[in-house]
Design a protein around this motif. Structure first.
Motif, PDB file in Angstrom:
ATOM      1  N   ALA A  75       0.834  -1.206   0.000  1.00 24.08           N
ATOM      2  CA  ALA A  75       0.000   0.000   0.000  1.00 24.08           C
ATOM      3  C   ALA A  75       0.871   1.259   0.000  1.00 24.08           C
ATOM      4  N   ALA A  76       1.857   1.299   0.886  1.00 25.69           N
ATOM      5  CA  ALA A  76       2.731   2.474   0.989  1.00 25.69           C
ATOM      6  C   ALA A  76       3.486   2.722  -0.311  1.00 25.69           C
ATOM      7  N   LEU A  77       3.998   1.660  -0.918  1.00 28.37           N
ATOM      8  CA  LEU A  77       4.755   1.801  -2.160  1.00 28.37           C
ATOM      9  C   LEU A  77       3.839   2.122  -3.333  1.00 28.37           C
ATOM     10  N   GLY A  78       2.589   1.657  -3.266  1.00 24.83           N
ATOM     11  CA  GLY A  78       1.610   2.033  -4.282  1.00 24.83           C
ATOM     12  C   GLY A  78       1.336   3.529  -4.235  1.00 24.83           C
ATOM     13  N   ILE A  79       1.186   4.060  -3.031  1.00 20.65           N
ATOM     14  CA  ILE A  79       0.982   5.501  -2.845  1.00 20.65           C
ATOM     15  C   ILE A  79       2.193   6.270  -3.377  1.00 20.65           C
ATOM     16  N   ALA A  80       3.386   5.751  -3.083  1.00 22.92           N
ATOM     17  CA  ALA A  80       4.617   6.396  -3.571  1.00 22.92           C
ATOM     18  C   ALA A  80       4.683   6.373  -5.091  1.00 22.92           C
ATOM     19  N   ALA A  81       4.335   5.239  -5.680  1.00 23.64           N
ATOM     20  CA  ALA A  81       4.435   5.081  -7.132  1.00 23.64           C
ATOM     21  C   ALA A  81       3.461   5.974  -7.874  1.00 23.64           C
ATOM     22  N   ILE A  82       2.223   5.988  -7.414  1.00 26.13           N
ATOM     23  CA  ILE A  82       1.171   6.695  -8.157  1.00 26.13           C
ATOM     24  C   ILE A  82       1.320   8.206  -8.041  1.00 26.13           C
ATOM     25  N   THR A  83       2.080   8.670  -7.038  1.00 23.57           N
ATOM     26  CA  THR A  83       2.285  10.120  -6.867  1.00 23.57           C
ATOM     27  C   THR A  83       3.639  10.591  -7.383  1.00 23.57           C
ATOM     28  N   ASN A  84       4.400   9.679  -7.985  1.00 18.67           N
ATOM     29  CA  ASN A  84       5.710  10.042  -8.531  1.00 18.67           C
ATOM     30  C   ASN A  84       5.552  10.376 -10.016  1.00 18.67           C
ATOM     31  N   GLU A  85       5.281  11.635 -10.291  1.00 14.73           N
ATOM     32  CA  GLU A  85       4.986  12.062 -11.664  1.00 14.73           C
ATOM     33  C   GLU A  85       6.118  11.765 -12.636  1.00 14.73           C
ATOM     34  N   SER A  86       7.355  11.901 -12.179  1.00 11.03           N
ATOM     35  CA  SER A  86       8.494  11.728 -13.077  1.00 11.03           C
ATOM     36  C   SER A  86       8.677  10.282 -13.517  1.00 11.03           C
ATOM     37  N   LEU A  87       8.108   9.322 -12.752  1.00 15.19           N
ATOM     38  CA  LEU A  87       8.302   7.907 -13.074  1.00 15.19           C
ATOM     39  C   LEU A  87       7.023   7.183 -13.478  1.00 15.19           C
ATOM     40  N   ILE A  88       5.895   7.853 -13.371  1.00 11.18           N
ATOM     41  CA  ILE A  88       4.620   7.171 -13.550  1.00 11.18           C
ATOM     42  C   ILE A  88       4.512   6.450 -14.898  1.00 11.18           C
ATOM     43  N   THR A  97       4.891  12.456   1.679  1.00  8.40           N
ATOM     44  CA  THR A  97       4.559  11.777   2.938  1.00  8.40           C
ATOM     45  C   THR A  97       4.548  10.253   2.819  1.00  8.40           C
ATOM     46  N   TRP A  98       4.716   9.721   1.609  1.00  7.00           N
ATOM     47  CA  TRP A  98       4.924   8.275   1.472  1.00  7.00           C
ATOM     48  C   TRP A  98       6.168   7.865   2.257  1.00  7.00           C
ATOM     49  N   THR A 119       7.125   9.183   5.076  1.00  9.77           N
ATOM     50  CA  THR A 119       6.697   9.094   6.467  1.00  9.77           C
ATOM     51  C   THR A 119       6.057   7.743   6.742  1.00  9.77           C
ATOM     52  N   ILE A 120       5.217   7.290   5.822  1.00 10.58           N
ATOM     53  CA  ILE A 120       4.534   5.998   5.992  1.00 10.58           C
ATOM     54  C   ILE A 120       5.546   4.858   6.055  1.00 10.58           C
ATOM     55  N   LEU A 121       6.523   4.880   5.165  1.00  9.39           N
ATOM     56  CA  LEU A 121       7.551   3.834   5.183  1.00  9.39           C
ATOM     57  C   LEU A 121       8.341   3.868   6.484  1.00  9.39           C
ATOM     58  N   GLN A 122       8.676   5.069   6.944  1.00  5.81           N
ATOM     59  CA  GLN A 122       9.392   5.188   8.215  1.00  5.81           C
ATOM     60  C   GLN A 122       8.576   4.557   9.346  1.00  5.81           C
ATOM     61  N   LEU A 123       7.283   4.806   9.366  1.00  7.59           N
ATOM     62  CA  LEU A 123       6.405   4.257  10.400  1.00  7.59           C
ATOM     63  C   LEU A 123       6.306   2.738  10.311  1.00  7.59           C
ATOM     64  N   LEU A 124       6.230   2.219   9.095  1.00  5.40           N
ATOM     65  CA  LEU A 124       6.094   0.773   8.913  1.00  5.40           C
ATOM     66  C   LEU A 124       7.323   0.012   9.403  1.00  5.40           C
ATOM     67  N   HIS A 125       8.455   0.682   9.475  1.00  2.00           N
ATOM     68  CA  HIS A 125       9.675   0.033   9.953  1.00  2.00           C
ATOM     69  C   HIS A 125       9.771  -0.018  11.481  1.00  2.00           C
ATOM     70  N   GLN A 126       8.827   0.581  12.170  1.00  2.00           N
ATOM     71  CA  GLN A 126       8.910   0.616  13.630  1.00  2.00           C
ATOM     72  C   GLN A 126       8.554  -0.718  14.273  1.00  2.00           C
ATOM     73  N   LYS A 127       7.662  -1.493  13.626  1.00  2.00           N
ATOM     74  CA  LYS A 127       7.289  -2.812  14.145  1.00  2.00           C
ATOM     75  C   LYS A 127       6.599  -3.591  13.034  1.00  2.00           C
ATOM     76  N   ASP A 128       6.407  -4.882  13.265  1.00  2.00           N
ATOM     77  CA  ASP A 128       5.722  -5.718  12.279  1.00  2.00           C
ATOM     78  C   ASP A 128       4.222  -5.679  12.555  1.00  2.00           C
ATOM     79  N   PHE A 129       3.511  -4.887  11.778  1.00  2.00           N
ATOM     80  CA  PHE A 129       2.084  -4.713  11.979  1.00  2.00           C
ATOM     81  C   PHE A 129       1.305  -5.876  11.374  1.00  2.00           C
ATOM     82  N   GLU A 130       0.315  -6.351  12.093  1.00  2.00           N
ATOM     83  CA  GLU A 130      -0.491  -7.482  11.629  1.00  2.00           C
ATOM     84  C   GLU A 130      -1.446  -7.067  10.521  1.00  2.00           C
ATOM     85  N   ASN A 131      -1.966  -5.852  10.597  1.00  2.00           N
ATOM     86  CA  ASN A 131      -2.958  -5.403   9.629  1.00  2.00           C
ATOM     87  C   ASN A 131      -3.048  -3.877   9.662  1.00  2.00           C
TER      88      ASN A 131
END
Length: 349
Positions: A27-40, A73-74, A76-88
């Motif tokens: 999800a986080a990488l999808g958000i990053a990809a779809i908002t990266n105009e230079s690479l879309i 802010t993608w 930020t999301i990746l930074q947060l996801l690295h804090q622990k292994d979230f179940e959902n």
């Protein structure tokens, strides 16, 4: 495979490998990809598919994605996801809500290397001069200077609200409808990587898993985390954490083809195609004995320079041959582990 770097450079050190996978990363990488105009337009995502994604998003969700595009802010999301292994998603959202303002800011500003850690701490303590210096240290980075300023100035209430909205909205609209398919793709890719894990040295494994990224050990980096993604194909995304290098790598073709277990890895095919030619085998034999230049190969083979260069290009694309200055040499590790790669493919269920 191309590489997007969001990290900094360091020197050599040994490291261990860790494999992780989650639909939250997707999800986080999808958000990053779809908002990266230079690479879309370079994504393995058709224009039609992108239009379908856009049509499935609410007006408010489109506004949240514009916020991501403006402030990155993608990250930020990746930074947060690295804090622990979230179940959902619920556990991730609960975690974000639980963070104090100080904790959220601390997580959001990424680790930038030991030499910049004092500046980073001063920025978190509100130093405007430290922020300017940190921005100056990273002025060649495509988005980090503006991202740092945004994180220091945005209210945590606003940031939290945005993070919760954009992750929940994307997950609901894009991940949930294809949840089983995406989960299966990621699990297949992790399973195939785990089979190969003990057969290659860490550097060789990273290069194999990422389809060509050469990552040498660096001081203070003791672990490399590899996380597969589907939507950001064909790109790999690189990031740094304290003591850790992260590669969000593109899943392989065979991991996607669930209905056809007979689909081989693209690079495996390239390697065997490269070897299936008499002239290229002669070239390999020659440069195995000693690194050789294009001119020397042309003279010895009595072939045109364009023809020899074409053969070398095929061997380089298959990662069998590398070029240093004007000399070509064999990557012995690729040939040594080719039988193992073939064995894994043939024995795949």
């Amino acid at each position: 495979m191309e590489l997007i770097s969001t990290g900094t450079k360091r020197r050599r050190e040994k490291y261990k490998l860790v494999l992780k996978s989650s639909l939250l990363w997707e999800a986080a990488l999808g958000i990053a990809a779809i908002t990266n105009e230079s690479l879309i337009d370079t994504l393995d995502l058709s224009k039609q598919k992108r239009e379908l994604i856009h049509q499935s998003l609410s007006k408010s969700m489109i506004e949240e994605l514009q916020y991501v595009q403006t402030h990155n802010t993608w990250k930020t999301i990746l930074q947060l996801l690295h804090q622990k292994d979230f179940e959902n998603l619920s556990s991730f959202n609960d975690y974000v809500r639980s963070l104090s303002d100080e904790q959220l800011k601390n997580i959001s500003i990424p680790y930038l290397g030991n030499e910049q850690e004092v500046l980073r701490r001063d920025v978190l303590n509100g130093s405007a001069s430290a922020l300017q210096e940190l921005q100056k240290c990273n002025n060649e980075h495509p988005f980090l200077p503006s991202y740092l300023e945004f994180i220091t100035k945005v209210s945590c209430e606003e940031l939290k609200s945005h993070l919760l909205e954009v992750m929940s909205g994307w997950y609901s609209a894009i991940i949930e409808p294809d949840k089983n398919k995406l989960e299966a793709i990621l699990q297949r890719d992790i399973a195939s990587k785990e089979k190969m894990l003990g057969s290659l040295e860490p550097e060789q494994f990273v290069e194999w898993a990422t389809d060509g990224v050469k990552y040498l050990p660096e001081p203070s980096v003791y672990k490399v985390i590899l996380i597969p993604h589907y939507i950001y194909r064909p790109w790999n995304v690189e990031a740094d954490l304290e003591g850790v290098k992260v590669f969000y790598y593109a899943v392989s073709n065979e991991s996607i083809s669930s209905e056809d277990k007979f689909v081989p890895n693209k690079l495996l095919v390239q390697k065997y195609k490269a070897l299936g030619d008499e002239t290229r085998l002669r070239i390999l034999k020659m440069i195995k004995e000693e690194p050789t230049s294009l001119q020397e190969l042309t003279t010895e083979l009595k072939l045109g320079k364009t023809t020899v260069h074409h053969h070398l290009k095929i061997l380089k694309s298959a990662r069998i041959v590398s070029q240093h200055s004007n000399k070509y040499s064999i990557d012995n590790s690729v040939l040594e582990h080719l039988p193992t790669e073939l064995k894994i493919f043939l024995e795949r269920d």
